[in-house]
Design an enzyme around this catalytic site. Structure first.
Site, short mmCIF file in Angstrom:
data_model
loop_
_atom_site.label_atom_id
_atom_site.label_comp_id
_atom_site.label_asym_id
_atom_site.label_seq_id
_atom_site.Cartn_x
_atom_site.Cartn_y
_atom_site.Cartn_z
N SER A 147 1.95 -10.89 -23.82
CA SER A 147 2.34 -11.79 -22.73
C SER A 147 1.38 -12.97 -22.76
O SER A 147 0.27 -12.86 -23.31
CB SER A 147 2.18 -11.05 -21.39
OG SER A 147 2.24 -11.95 -20.31
N TYR A 160 -1.84 -5.05 -15.57
CA TYR A 160 -0.96 -5.71 -16.55
C TYR A 160 -1.77 -6.54 -17.54
O TYR A 160 -1.53 -6.51 -18.75
CB TYR A 160 0.04 -6.58 -15.79
CG TYR A 160 1.16 -7.16 -16.62
CD1 TYR A 160 2.21 -6.37 -17.06
CD2 TYR A 160 1.18 -8.52 -16.96
CE1 TYR A 160 3.25 -6.91 -17.80
CE2 TYR A 160 2.21 -9.06 -17.70
CZ TYR A 160 3.25 -8.25 -18.12
OH TYR A 160 4.27 -8.78 -18.86
#
Ligand code: NAD
Length: 264
Positions: A147, A160
């Site tokens: 990401s 995350y």
């Protein structure tokens, strides 16, 4: 002299995609099958069977395999079933992921474990059991979904960010270890992309209070990017196709950012 070749042709290859029932994984299954690969659509949710059927109806080679990537027994059973079904595994896209939008002091231990297990342990287990299959066919390509938040920090996303930073660097470690097996390993690092996960994030952070807020939320996520829009699963799938294909024959250990310039 360099000539024109069909570098993107994946005919005869078999690809395994985790989290293929929805969003980016589904986009990748559609893309790789369009370029000739047989696709094994791995997901914890049975909804992926419907998506695999749509691909078969369009004349593509696709099958759904239900699996929880955090469970080694489930992973071993499914990898064996895929190898039996398709006779080989050439491509692995470790893409399944979840998020809980909280800072470190707000996270419950079970939430931390959930995010790390799906994102990192799942990648570990799938890779561990697929790599021997790739060795049997003389090599392969692994793409891990990181990401933008694997390359920079993000607000209220401690677990995350831990997962995605880990994915970017475990990708490099895997590339070093498995070059000798002729296995290339790269990460694809999307920016905000229109999927169910993004809607869930907007609800968690309070930016989406009702369905009426969804379009405005997507617009605001795109606004700060040089290309001034959020991504579609197809944008990310194009990057995965490149990394899986012979166009990327000398690319390994790389972190490809596909985010409309967000990180820039
Ligand atoms: N959407 C974005 O903006 C964005 C941005 C950067 C990175 N990503 C990453 O892209 C990946 C795909 O996300 P998405 O946006 O398509 O989300 P999504 O929620 O649409 O899809 C995720 C899929 O993973 C599956 N899954 C969840 N837990 C699983 C498990 N234990 N075993 C097997 N399958 C499981 C879900 O059933 C779902 O089909 C994730 O790794 C996510 O972190 C997404």
């Amino acid at each position: 002299m360099i000539g024109k070749k069909n570098y993107l042709d994946l005919s005869g290859k078999a690809a395994v995609i985790t989290g293929a029932g929805s969003g980016i994984g589904l986009g990748v299954a559609q893309m790789l099958s369009a370029y000739g690969a047989a696709v094994a659509m791995v997901d914890i949710s049975p909804k992926a069977e419907e998506k695999a059927q749509e691909l078969r109806d369009a004349g593509r080679k696709a099958a759904f395999f239900q699996c929880d990537v955090t469970n080694e027994e489930s992973v071993m059973r499914v990898v064996q079933a895929i190898a039996d079904n398709f006779g080989r595994i050439d491509i692995l896209h470790n893409n399944a992921g979840v998020t809980v939008r909280k800072s470190i002091d707000q996270l419950e231990e079970k939430e931390w474990d959930f995010v790390l297990d799906v994102g990192l342990k799942g990648l570990f287990l799938m890779s561990k059991h697929v790599i021997p299959e790739m060795r049997k066919v003389g090599g392969g390509s692994i793409v891990n979904t990181g990401s933008g938040w694997g390359l920079k920090g993000g607000e209220q996303a401690a677990a995350y960010c831990a997962v995605k930073g880990g994915i970017v660097n475990v990708t490099r470690a895997m590339a070093i270890d498995h070059g000798k097996d002729n296995i290339r390993v790269n990460s694809i690092n999307p920016g905000d992309t229109l999927t169910a996960m993004m809607i869930s994030e907007g609800r968690q952070t309070g930016e989406i209070k009702s369905d009426a807020d969804i379009n405005e939320f997507f617009k605001s996520c795109g606004a700060g990017r040089p290309l001034a829009r959020i991504g579609q699963p197809e944008d990310i799938a194009k990057g995965v196709l490149f990394l899986c294909s012979d166009l990327a024959g000398w690319v390994t250990g790389a972190a490809l950012v596909v985010d409309g310039g967000g990180i820039a």
